[in-house]
Motif scaffolding. Structure first.
Motif, mmCIF file in Angstrom:
data_model
loop_
_atom_site.group_PDB
_atom_site.id
_atom_site.type_symbol
_atom_site.label_atom_id
_atom_site.label_comp_id
_atom_site.label_asym_id
_atom_site.label_seq_id
_atom_site.Cartn_x
_atom_site.Cartn_y
_atom_site.Cartn_z
ATOM 1 N N GLU A 181 0.833 -1.202 0.000
ATOM 2 C CA GLU A 181 0.000 0.000 0.000
ATOM 3 C C GLU A 181 0.870 1.255 0.000
ATOM 4 O O GLU A 181 0.550 2.242 -0.674
ATOM 5 C CB GLU A 181 -0.926 0.002 1.223
ATOM 6 N N LEU A 182 1.954 1.218 0.758
ATOM 7 C CA LEU A 182 2.846 2.372 0.805
ATOM 8 C C LEU A 182 3.527 2.585 -0.543
ATOM 9 O O LEU A 182 3.597 3.710 -1.057
ATOM 10 C CB LEU A 182 3.885 2.186 1.910
ATOM 11 N N ILE A 183 4.037 1.494 -1.131
ATOM 12 C CA ILE A 183 4.667 1.580 -2.448
ATOM 13 C C ILE A 183 3.668 2.118 -3.473
ATOM 14 O O ILE A 183 3.979 3.017 -4.279
ATOM 15 C CB ILE A 183 5.186 0.196 -2.884
ATOM 16 N N LYS A 184 2.466 1.583 -3.456
ATOM 17 C CA LYS A 184 1.436 2.010 -4.396
ATOM 18 C C LYS A 184 1.073 3.475 -4.194
ATOM 19 O O LYS A 184 0.944 4.242 -5.164
ATOM 20 C CB LYS A 184 0.191 1.132 -4.216
ATOM 21 N N GLY A 185 0.936 3.886 -2.927
ATOM 22 C CA GLY A 185 0.568 5.272 -2.632
ATOM 23 C C GLY A 185 1.596 6.272 -3.124
ATOM 24 O O GLY A 185 1.245 7.363 -3.585
ATOM 25 N N LEU A 186 2.867 5.901 -3.027
ATOM 26 C CA LEU A 186 3.929 6.782 -3.511
ATOM 27 C C LEU A 186 3.987 6.764 -5.042
ATOM 28 O O LEU A 186 4.059 7.818 -5.686
ATOM 29 C CB LEU A 186 5.275 6.340 -2.934
#
Length: 434
Positions: free
Chosen positions: A138-143
């Motif tokens: 989720e963090l990778i995707k959000g960035l």
């Protein structure tokens, strides 16, 4: 182009890979394009992990384009979950992604440690500010989703780096035989960093510990409180953090000889973890037994000694590093991801400040290189003592976990009390405005 020819390019007008034939994925953000000749760009970021993507996004928020070179064919999120502490949320707020990420996880409210040897339960020190455990994906995707099209280039493994003696720009040789010339090169390529090797930084050191991490899903919901719980036994330690009402992130610390071969098979990782936590509470055992095997991963615990960070040369020409490439540390403080986000904010801010000076004064390539060097020196200056302090606290904690001789334990405990009387103060750091 060199010398006066390169002066036509302003530090503010940054080139980006954007061929019409590029293969696009995920809203055009990723590209597997292969260059036919040397490409001149302004800022190249090696590594498409959390730090690399955050750095690219921080630069984007300041109006500066960059290119992310990721060696894999996809963006990876190895490690299942990641704890983001208050200092990390300050950085995510500056990046403009904090609000959406908060929707994906619960707030952690305290925690406790339990010792099997004594049967005692101890509340974890109160930690001010927001703590959440996120899915790394989720963090990778959000960035990544907030980056402009064409920023991320997959399948770009760096083989070598040299400096152009005339311009001090980096010449980057990729495995596919292509070459990039970059005004600024930022290594966010992890503990085994090619860029860190180029800078001559000391190699990482290994602890005789490894960590297995994974998710366990509870389709009907779990009854765990929103807290960090760790159980410590004679042969290992396991902890858990709820991500939401149906998903729990867990991590197990195993004793392991540095020469041991690490198993990668998920079933073997699961069995090895269960073997190390025999006699632990039933809920912990069941959590591992019913874990999502596809989420399991293992990694040796690595660190850089505080003195290496204190004395390390983190800048050569217009090349620097951030994240684990700069300051890999053990997981004992849960700060790896948050500190990498701090790096991104401060590095982008320093570069943006000097870009303004370059726009006003000159576009000459030599002056550009000089001003970029000043920006990187300022970045290193701002980060160094923060990182020395974190690495010292992590280093001492790692020694104490290994159950050292009585005298060593005594000295380490004294140092911890003197230097880190508030053991959670590391999360109160504010990286400032972008």
């Amino acid at each position: 182009m060199r010398g006066s020819q390169y002066a036509a390019h302003s530090f503010a007008r940054i080139q980006c890979f954007s061929p019409s034939s590029a293969s696009r994925l995920y809203r055009d953000n990723y590209s597997n394009w292969r260059m036919d000749e040397m490409e001149e760009i302004e800022i190249a970021i090696v590594g498409g992990g959390i730090c690399g993507l955050a750095t690219a996004l921080a630069l984007h928020r300041k109006g500066i384009k960059s290119v992310v070179l990721e060696k894999s064919e996809t963006l990876r999120a190895t490690g299942a979950g990641i704890t983001i502490r208050a200092n990390g949320w300050c950085a995510l707020h500056q990046l403009g992604v904090a609000s959406n990420l908060r929707l994906t996880s619960l707030t952690v409210q305290g925690g406790k440690n339990m010792s099997l040897a004594t049967g005692k339960q101890q509340e974890r020190p109160f930690e001010k500010g927001e703590i959440r455990c996120l899915r790394r994906s989720e963090l990778i995707k959000g960035l990544a989703e907030n980056l402009p099209p064409g920023t991320i280039h997959l399948g770009c493994q760096v083989l070598s780096i040299t400096l152009d003696p005339l311009s001090s720009h980096s010449i980057i040789q990729l495995q596919n035989g292509r070459t990039i010339k970059a005004t600024v090169l930022i290594g966010c390529d992890g503990a085994n960093s090619v860029v860190a090797d180029f800078l001559g930084l000391k190699p990482v050191k290994f602890l005789s510990l490894s960590q297995v991490r994974g998710f366990t899903k509870y389709p009907s919901g779990h009854d765990f409180k929103n807290e960090i719980v760790q159980v410590i036994g004679g042969h290992g330690k396991i902890g858990r953090i709820p991500i939401d009402n149906k998903l729990v992130y867990w991590f197990a610390t195993l004793k392991m000889n540095p020469k041991d071969v690490i198993a990668k098979d998920p079933e073997l990782l699961q069995q090895m973890t269960l073997e190390s936590i025999k006699g632990f509470p039933t809920k912990m055992l069941d959590m591992v037994k019913h874990s999502d095997r596809d989420s399991l991963s293992i990694s040796r615990m690595k660190y850089q000694a505080p003195w290496d960070i204190l004395l390390g040369s983190f800048r050569k020409g217009t090349v620097t590093v951030a994240g684990d490439a700069m300051h890999v540390m053990g997981p004992f403080l849960g700060q790896g991801g948050s500190v990498a986000l701090e790096d991104a904010i401060i590095l982008a801010r320093c570069l943006a400040q000097k870009r303004h000076e370059i726009d006003i004064k000159t576009n000459g390539s030599q002056v550009i290189a000089y001003k970029v060097g000043e920006a990187l020196d300022q970045y290193v200056k701002e980060r160094r003592m923060r990182l020395v302090r974190l690495s010292t606290q992590t280093y001492l904690t790692g020694i104490l976990i290994k159950n050292p001789p009585l005298l060593v334990r005594f000295v380490c405990n004294i140092l911890m009390k003197v230097l880190f009387s508030d053991s959670t103060s590391h999360s109160q750091y504010d990286c400032g405005r972008l």
